[in-house]
Design a protein around this motif. Structure first.
Motif, PDB file in Angstrom:
ATOM      1  N   VAL A 177       0.843  -1.199   0.000  1.00  0.00           N
ATOM      2  CA  VAL A 177       0.000   0.000   0.000  1.00  0.00           C
ATOM      3  C   VAL A 177       0.881   1.253   0.000  1.00  0.00           C
ATOM      4  CG1 VAL A 177      -1.843   1.240   1.193  1.00  0.00           C
ATOM      5  CG2 VAL A 177      -1.744  -1.261   1.281  1.00  0.00           C
ATOM      6  N   MET A 178       0.615   2.171  -0.931  1.00  0.00           N
ATOM      7  CA  MET A 178       1.379   3.423  -0.987  1.00  0.00           C
ATOM      8  C   MET A 178       0.518   4.525  -1.588  1.00  0.00           C
ATOM      9  SD  MET A 178       3.940   2.694  -4.217  1.00  0.00           S
ATOM     10  CE  MET A 178       4.480   1.137  -3.513  1.00  0.00           C
ATOM     11  N   SER A 179       0.874   5.771  -1.284  1.00  0.00           N
ATOM     12  CA  SER A 179       0.133   6.916  -1.821  1.00  0.00           C
ATOM     13  C   SER A 179       0.973   7.645  -2.856  1.00  0.00           C
ATOM     14  CB  SER A 179      -0.250   7.881  -0.691  1.00  0.00           C
ATOM     15  OG  SER A 179       0.911   8.359  -0.022  1.00  0.00           O
ATOM     16  N   ALA A 180       0.319   8.061  -3.953  1.00  0.00           N
ATOM     17  CA  ALA A 180       0.981   8.812  -5.031  1.00  0.00           C
ATOM     18  C   ALA A 180      -0.085   9.393  -5.944  1.00  0.00           C
ATOM     19  CB  ALA A 180       1.922   7.913  -5.829  1.00  0.00           C
ATOM     20  N   PHE A 181       0.181  10.575  -6.489  1.00  0.00           N
ATOM     21  CA  PHE A 181      -0.714  11.208  -7.465  1.00  0.00           C
ATOM     22  C   PHE A 181      -2.143  11.369  -6.927  1.00  0.00           C
ATOM     23  CE2 PHE A 181       2.318   8.463  -9.840  1.00  0.00           C
ATOM     24  CZ  PHE A 181       3.145   9.475 -10.323  1.00  0.00           C
ATOM     25  N   GLY A 182      -2.264  11.639  -5.626  1.00  0.00           N
ATOM     26  CA  GLY A 182      -3.573  11.853  -5.041  1.00  0.00           C
ATOM     27  C   GLY A 182      -4.407  10.598  -4.900  1.00  0.00           C
ATOM     28  N   SER A 183      -3.768   9.421  -4.982  1.00  0.00           N
ATOM     29  CA  SER A 183      -4.481   8.153  -4.913  1.00  0.00           C
ATOM     30  C   SER A 183      -3.713   7.160  -4.041  1.00  0.00           C
ATOM     31  CB  SER A 183      -4.663   7.553  -6.317  1.00  0.00           C
ATOM     32  OG  SER A 183      -5.406   8.411  -7.153  1.00  0.00           O
TER      33      SER A 183
END
Length: 205
Positions: A177-183
Motif C-alpha cells: 500500500v502506498m500513496s501517489a498522485f492523489g491516490s
C-alpha cells in the motif's frame, strides 16, 4: 530521516545498544536520553510541528514509548505498556499513526495533542496490520478481518472503513500500500479460490 538539513538515524553505540543520532553535515551527535542499558527501537521516524518522533524501548516503563525530539532534548510522550511496540510512524495533519501491539492484537495507534489512542480493530483477534501510508489527513493500511482476509482500510483515527473486497469470499491479500498522485495504490488478489492472482489497483478517494 532527513529534516532541516539534518539526517536522523539509528546506530549501535560502543555498548551495542541502538541509539538515535543526528548528523548536521559536520558532526554526529547522540540524541537518546533513555536510562542506561535501554535500547531505542528504530524502525521509522516521523516529523510533525518541527519535532522528530521515534519509538524506543524503556525498561523503566516496561514497554515501548513514543519519543519526541524538539531540537534540544528527547522526551517520552507516551507512557509505555507491556508488549506494546512503536514502529512505522506516519505523520499526517496533527496526528502520528504507528504500528502498535497490545497483548495478542497488532493494530494501529494514534498520537494527537499529547494523547495516545487505539484505532478500532478490524477483527476480534490479531489484526496483523501492515503497510501504513497517509493521504489527505487519513491513514490507509492493510489489516485482517475475522474471515482471515487481508483488506485495505482507511481511518481518521476514530472510525475504520473497509475499502477493498475484491476476492469475494476469498482473501484480498492486500500488500504494497502506498500513496501517489492523489491516490492509493496497492496489490490485491481477485481470485476467491487463490491468493496468487495479484493485480495492481488504484483507489482515489
Amino acid at each position: 530521516k532527513a529534516s532541516d538539513n539534518k539526517i536522523y538515524f539509528g546506530a549501535d553505540n560502543n555498548s551495542m545498544l541502538t541509539k538515535v543520532y543526528k548528523y548536521d553535515g559536520a558532526q554526529v551527535t547522540q540524541l537518546s536520553t533513555l536510562p542506561p542499558g535501554a535500547s531505542d527501537v528504530i524502525q521509522d521516524f516521523a516529523e510533525m510541528g518541527g519535532n522528530i518522533y521515534y519509538g524506543a524501548y524503556d525498561p523503566v516503563a516496561g514497554g515501548f514509548t513514543l519519543v519526541k525530539y524538539d531540537g534540544t532534548s528527547s522526551t517520552r510522550v507516551t507512557s509505555g505498556a507491556s508488549a506494546h511496540s512503536v514502529a512505522f510512524l506516519i505523520a499526517t495533519g496533527d496526528s502520528i499513526y504507528y504500528f502498535c501491539g497490545y497483548f495478542m492484537h497488532s493494530q494501529v495507534c494514534k498520537y494527537q495533542n499529547g494523547t495516545e489512542t487505539l484505532v478500532p480493530n478490524t477483527s476480534s483477534g490479531d489484526d496483523q496490520t501492515y503497510y501504513l501510508t497517509a493521504l489527505n489527513g487519513k491513514l490507509y493500511y492493510r489489516s485482517m478481518d475475522d474471515t482471515g482476509s487481508y483488506n485495505l482500510y482507511v481511518t481518521d483515527g476514530t472510525t475504520v472503513t473497509q475499502i477493498s473486497d475484491l476476492a469475494g469470499a476469498g482473501n484480498d491479500a492486500v500488500s504494497g500500500v502506498m500513496s501517489a498522485f492523489g491516490s492509493i495504490f496497492f496489490a490485491a488478489n481477485i481470485d476467491p479460490s487463490s491468493v496468487v492472482n495479484q493485480h495492481l489497483f488504484r483507489y482515489t478517494p
